[in-house]
Design a protein around this motif. Structure first.
Motif, PDB file in Angstrom:
ATOM      1  N   VAL A   1       1.006  -1.518   0.077  1.00  0.00           N
ATOM      2  CA  VAL A   1       0.018   0.064  -0.286  1.00  0.00           C
ATOM      3  C   VAL A   1       0.903   1.538  -0.338  1.00  0.00           C
ATOM      4  O   VAL A   1       1.444   1.218   0.834  1.00  0.00           O
ATOM      5  CB  VAL A   1      -0.998  -0.097   1.352  1.00  0.00           C
ATOM      6  CG1 VAL A   1      -0.528   0.064   2.704  1.00  0.00           C
ATOM      7  CG2 VAL A   1      -2.135   0.966   1.125  1.00  0.00           C
ATOM      8  N   ARG A   2      -0.073   1.843  -0.578  1.00  0.00           N
ATOM      9  CA  ARG A   2       1.531   3.260  -1.307  1.00  0.00           C
ATOM     10  C   ARG A   2       0.255   4.372  -0.573  1.00  0.00           C
ATOM     11  O   ARG A   2      -1.062   4.619  -0.613  1.00  0.00           O
ATOM     12  CB  ARG A   2       1.069   3.572  -2.307  1.00  0.00           C
ATOM     13  CG  ARG A   2       2.162   5.501  -2.195  1.00  0.00           C
ATOM     14  CD  ARG A   2       2.455   5.543  -4.403  1.00  0.00           C
ATOM     15  NE  ARG A   2       2.750   7.025  -4.508  1.00  0.00           N
ATOM     16  CZ  ARG A   2       4.000   7.667  -3.955  1.00  0.00           C
ATOM     17  NH1 ARG A   2       4.817   6.539  -3.857  1.00  0.00           N
ATOM     18  NH2 ARG A   2       4.596   8.679  -4.437  1.00  0.00           N
ATOM     19  N   VAL A   3       1.237   5.059   0.957  1.00  0.00           N
ATOM     20  CA  VAL A   3       0.501   6.118   1.750  1.00  0.00           C
ATOM     21  C   VAL A   3       0.899   7.508   1.786  1.00  0.00           C
ATOM     22  O   VAL A   3       2.146   7.397   1.660  1.00  0.00           O
ATOM     23  CB  VAL A   3       0.574   5.136   3.076  1.00  0.00           C
ATOM     24  CG1 VAL A   3       0.018   6.247   4.373  1.00  0.00           C
ATOM     25  CG2 VAL A   3       0.108   4.203   3.192  1.00  0.00           C
ATOM     26  N   PRO A   4       0.584   8.294   2.038  1.00  0.00           N
ATOM     27  CA  PRO A   4       0.050   9.887   2.110  1.00  0.00           C
ATOM     28  C   PRO A   4       1.237   9.937   3.454  1.00  0.00           C
ATOM     29  O   PRO A   4       0.518   9.090   4.468  1.00  0.00           O
ATOM     30  CB  PRO A   4      -0.009  10.558   2.015  1.00  0.00           C
ATOM     31  CG  PRO A   4      -1.397   9.901   1.884  1.00  0.00           C
ATOM     32  CD  PRO A   4      -0.823   8.257   1.564  1.00  0.00           C
ATOM     33  N   GLY A   5       2.473  10.758   3.378  1.00  0.00           N
ATOM     34  CA  GLY A   5       2.901  10.726   5.333  1.00  0.00           C
ATOM     35  C   GLY A   5       2.540  10.673   5.954  1.00  0.00           C
ATOM     36  O   GLY A   5       2.392  10.307   7.703  1.00  0.00           O
TER      37      GLY A   5
ATOM     38  N   ALA B   1       9.776   1.093   1.052  1.00  0.00           N
ATOM     39  CA  ALA B   1       9.867   2.335   0.064  1.00  0.00           C
ATOM     40  C   ALA B   1       9.884   3.820   1.060  1.00  0.00           C
ATOM     41  O   ALA B   1       8.529   2.834   1.734  1.00  0.00           O
ATOM     42  CB  ALA B   1       9.482   2.214  -1.506  1.00  0.00           C
ATOM     43  N   LEU B   2      10.490   4.409   0.267  1.00  0.00           N
ATOM     44  CA  LEU B   2       9.958   5.619   0.851  1.00  0.00           C
ATOM     45  C   LEU B   2       9.946   6.594   0.093  1.00  0.00           C
ATOM     46  O   LEU B   2      11.459   6.363  -0.387  1.00  0.00           O
ATOM     47  CB  LEU B   2      10.588   6.046   2.760  1.00  0.00           C
ATOM     48  CG  LEU B   2      11.881   6.586   2.834  1.00  0.00           C
ATOM     49  CD1 LEU B   2      12.062   7.578   4.705  1.00  0.00           C
ATOM     50  CD2 LEU B   2      12.782   5.231   3.101  1.00  0.00           C
ATOM     51  N   GLU B   3       9.327   8.153   0.270  1.00  0.00           N
ATOM     52  CA  GLU B   3       9.901   9.153  -0.422  1.00  0.00           C
ATOM     53  C   GLU B   3       9.862  10.738  -0.063  1.00  0.00           C
ATOM     54  O   GLU B   3       8.997  10.732   0.937  1.00  0.00           O
ATOM     55  CB  GLU B   3       9.036   9.159  -2.267  1.00  0.00           C
ATOM     56  CG  GLU B   3       8.839   8.733  -2.820  1.00  0.00           C
ATOM     57  CD  GLU B   3       7.948   8.532  -4.257  1.00  0.00           C
ATOM     58  OE1 GLU B   3       7.386   9.140  -3.569  1.00  0.00           O
ATOM     59  OE2 GLU B   3       7.768   6.837  -4.841  1.00  0.00           O
TER      60      GLU B   3
ATOM     61  N   HIS C   1       5.651   9.958   1.242  1.00  0.00           N
ATOM     62  CA  HIS C   1       5.076   9.167   0.703  1.00  0.00           C
ATOM     63  C   HIS C   1       5.480   7.870   1.568  1.00  0.00           C
ATOM     64  O   HIS C   1       7.142   8.295   1.253  1.00  0.00           O
ATOM     65  CB  HIS C   1       5.138   8.674  -0.735  1.00  0.00           C
ATOM     66  CG  HIS C   1       3.553   9.507  -0.677  1.00  0.00           C
ATOM     67  ND1 HIS C   1       3.795  11.524  -1.243  1.00  0.00           N
ATOM     68  CD2 HIS C   1       2.567   9.574  -1.709  1.00  0.00           C
ATOM     69  CE1 HIS C   1       2.821  11.479  -1.965  1.00  0.00           C
ATOM     70  NE2 HIS C   1       1.709  10.986  -1.698  1.00  0.00           N
ATOM     71  N   LEU C   2       5.129   6.855   1.791  1.00  0.00           N
ATOM     72  CA  LEU C   2       5.959   5.449   2.170  1.00  0.00           C
ATOM     73  C   LEU C   2       5.161   4.295   1.488  1.00  0.00           C
ATOM     74  O   LEU C   2       3.465   4.251   1.257  1.00  0.00           O
ATOM     75  CB  LEU C   2       5.703   5.311   3.948  1.00  0.00           C
ATOM     76  CG  LEU C   2       6.674   6.133   4.576  1.00  0.00           C
ATOM     77  CD1 LEU C   2       5.743   7.579   5.269  1.00  0.00           C
ATOM     78  CD2 LEU C   2       6.741   5.798   5.843  1.00  0.00           C
ATOM     79  N   GLU C   3       5.569   3.332   1.523  1.00  0.00           N
ATOM     80  CA  GLU C   3       4.860   1.739   0.883  1.00  0.00           C
ATOM     81  C   GLU C   3       4.550   1.053   2.230  1.00  0.00           C
ATOM     82  O   GLU C   3       6.327   0.771   2.223  1.00  0.00           O
ATOM     83  CB  GLU C   3       5.461   2.122  -0.977  1.00  0.00           C
ATOM     84  CG  GLU C   3       5.476   2.606  -1.913  1.00  0.00           C
ATOM     85  CD  GLU C   3       6.274   2.665  -3.010  1.00  0.00           C
ATOM     86  OE1 GLU C   3       6.626   0.686  -3.352  1.00  0.00           O
ATOM     87  OE2 GLU C   3       5.595   3.217  -3.337  1.00  0.00           O
ATOM     88  N   LEU C   4       4.098   0.183   2.091  1.00  0.00           N
ATOM     89  CA  LEU C   4       4.082  -0.714   3.674  1.00  0.00           C
ATOM     90  C   LEU C   4       3.719  -1.865   3.289  1.00  0.00           C
ATOM     91  O   LEU C   4       2.839  -2.061   2.151  1.00  0.00           O
ATOM     92  CB  LEU C   4       3.220  -0.386   4.633  1.00  0.00           C
ATOM     93  CG  LEU C   4       3.321   1.070   5.243  1.00  0.00           C
ATOM     94  CD1 LEU C   4       2.029   1.630   6.343  1.00  0.00           C
ATOM     95  CD2 LEU C   4       4.712   1.906   5.819  1.00  0.00           C
TER      96      LEU C   4
END
Length: 416
Positions: free
Chosen positions: A81-85, A138-140, A173-176
């Protein structure tokens, strides 16, 4: 120039009013480009999550950047899941449940932001469960040069950047990694004696998927010393010398349990049982301070004895203490780096003078290898002594933020 969609306001204080931010202003950017513009324009700034730290960790003499206004929503890419921080865990968990997915664990409070919780090494409980940061694939982030940087698991800087204490940039953003949804039943086991707590500590912490022991470090009038919150994905275990509560309980004896998640062994979705508190209620007490120390699992009994020896000093300042387990990881600044740990958490009364006077003695008695939770109160002036990759992290900060845009007084004390 900033876009007209960036909202500005006074910075306010932490959630528990334990610290008033001194930043010039707070800005809520609407897009990643807004964040990049801010970093390029402002000489000093800092990301602000859900305000659940208790110190000046997130403060800055410049601009606080709150990401809860980013124009984004979660999205699933396979099992990730890609999530806004700036999104809160409680909101993300409900969204995942609607899509048939789940996270392996949640913290006590669902109110905390994803980026802030990950950056401070925040955790739930379970001998087999890592901190919330261990789900990150992953993180941006926008670094000190205003560049959007993407880091993925396995890349050279990833393990250093995940628990980044806000020093490397603003995580957008992060991906979990997620799993299929699952059910959890929560029970409260009462009347645990201190003798059984000491003798069976590891056994109790490993009795179910997630276990929390609540104590005030001294015997109560009935001879008991603790209650145990058990969150099970299968059969409810029996714990030595305890009885099952027949009414819902609050983690602090005497408080209304309405704010707590459902108990009495009724199965329910993971996100409605793993936290102690409901998202739509104020968690815990509110008027409080917090400290937490993570000790190596093989020294946990020694740590418990050390805290117990200070019971007469601790109890007048304490609302409740929680004992949990956190599995080892390889994230450089994680308090569980390289070792399974037991976390000793303290919810203090709102008495900053008394707590700050106690902490040095408490920390002195805890065993070697003890590490603090970054978002809470601690006294040590050399936390890096217990982190093998400390100098590597400091080098990472210099590379990601060469002009110290994200530097503040807290980092000056902690990183030096």
């Amino acid at each position: 120039m900033p876009t007209e969609t960036s909202a500005r306001e006074a910075p306010g204080s932490t959630w528990a009013r334990s610290y008033d931010y001194t930043a010039r202003e707070l800005v809520r950017p609407r897009s990643v480009d807004d964040v990049r513009d801010l970093v390029l324009r402002e000489p000093r700034l800092r990301a602000l999550g859900s305000r659940h730290s208790f110190t000046d960790l997130a403060d800055t003499p410049g601009v606080l950047v709150a990401l809860d206004g980013l124009e984004a929503s979660p999205s699933l890419i396979g099992d990730v899941v890609r999530v806004p921080g700036g999104m809160r865990y409680g909101e993300l968990a409900a969204w995942l449940q609607e899509h048939g997915r789940a996270l392996p664990n949640l913290a006590s409070l669902p109110h905390i932001s994803v980026a802030g919780a990950v950056a401070t090494g925040t955790h739930g409980s379970g001998l087999g469960n890592g901190s919330l940061a261990t789900s990150v694939t992953a993180l941006e982030l926008v670094d000190g040069r205003g560049e959007l940087v993407r880091l993925e698991a396995g890349s050279a800087d990833f393990a250093g950047a995940v628990v980044g204490i806000g020093a490397l940039g603003i995580v957008t953003h992060l991906e979990l990694l997620t799993s299929p949804t699952y059910q959890v039943a929560q029970t409260v086991h009462e009347s645990l004696t201190y003798a059984d707590l000491r003798e069976h500590l590891t056994e109790i912490l490993g009795a179910a998927y997630s276990v929390s022991i609540f104590t005030r470090w001294a015997d109560e009038p009935d001879g008991s010393a603790a209650r145990v919150w058990v969150k099970s994905r299968s059969t409810t275990p029996e714990l030595p010398g305890t009885v099952l509560a027949t009414q819902p309980r609050h983690v602090i004896p005497g408080f209304d349990p309405a704010s707590c998640t459902e108990q009495l062994g009724v199965p329910g979705p993971w996100h409605e049982r793993l936290p102690h508190f409901r998202l739509d209620f104020q968690p815990s007490v509110g008027a409080e301070l917090q400290s937490e120390y993570l000790v190596p699992l093989d020294r946990a009994q020694e740590a418990v004895e050390a805290v117990r020896s200070l019971a007469d000093r601790i109890r007048p300042l304490l609302q409740v203490s929680e004992i949990r387990a956190v599995a080892a990881d390889e994230l450089w600044l994680s308090p569980a780096y390289g070792t399974d740990t037991v976390a000793l958490h303290f919810t203090w009364n709102a008495d900053p003078v008394g707590v700050r006077e106690l902490l040095p003695e408490l920390e002195q008695r805890l065993p070697a290898g003890t590490r603090p939770h970054w978002g809470k109160l601690f006294a040590t002036k050399d936390p890096g002594a217990e982190f093998p990759r400390w100098d590597d992290f400091r080098d990472l900060v210099r590379r990601f933020d060469p002009d110290r845009r994200f530097w503040n007084a807290w980092l000056d004390r902690v990183l030096g």
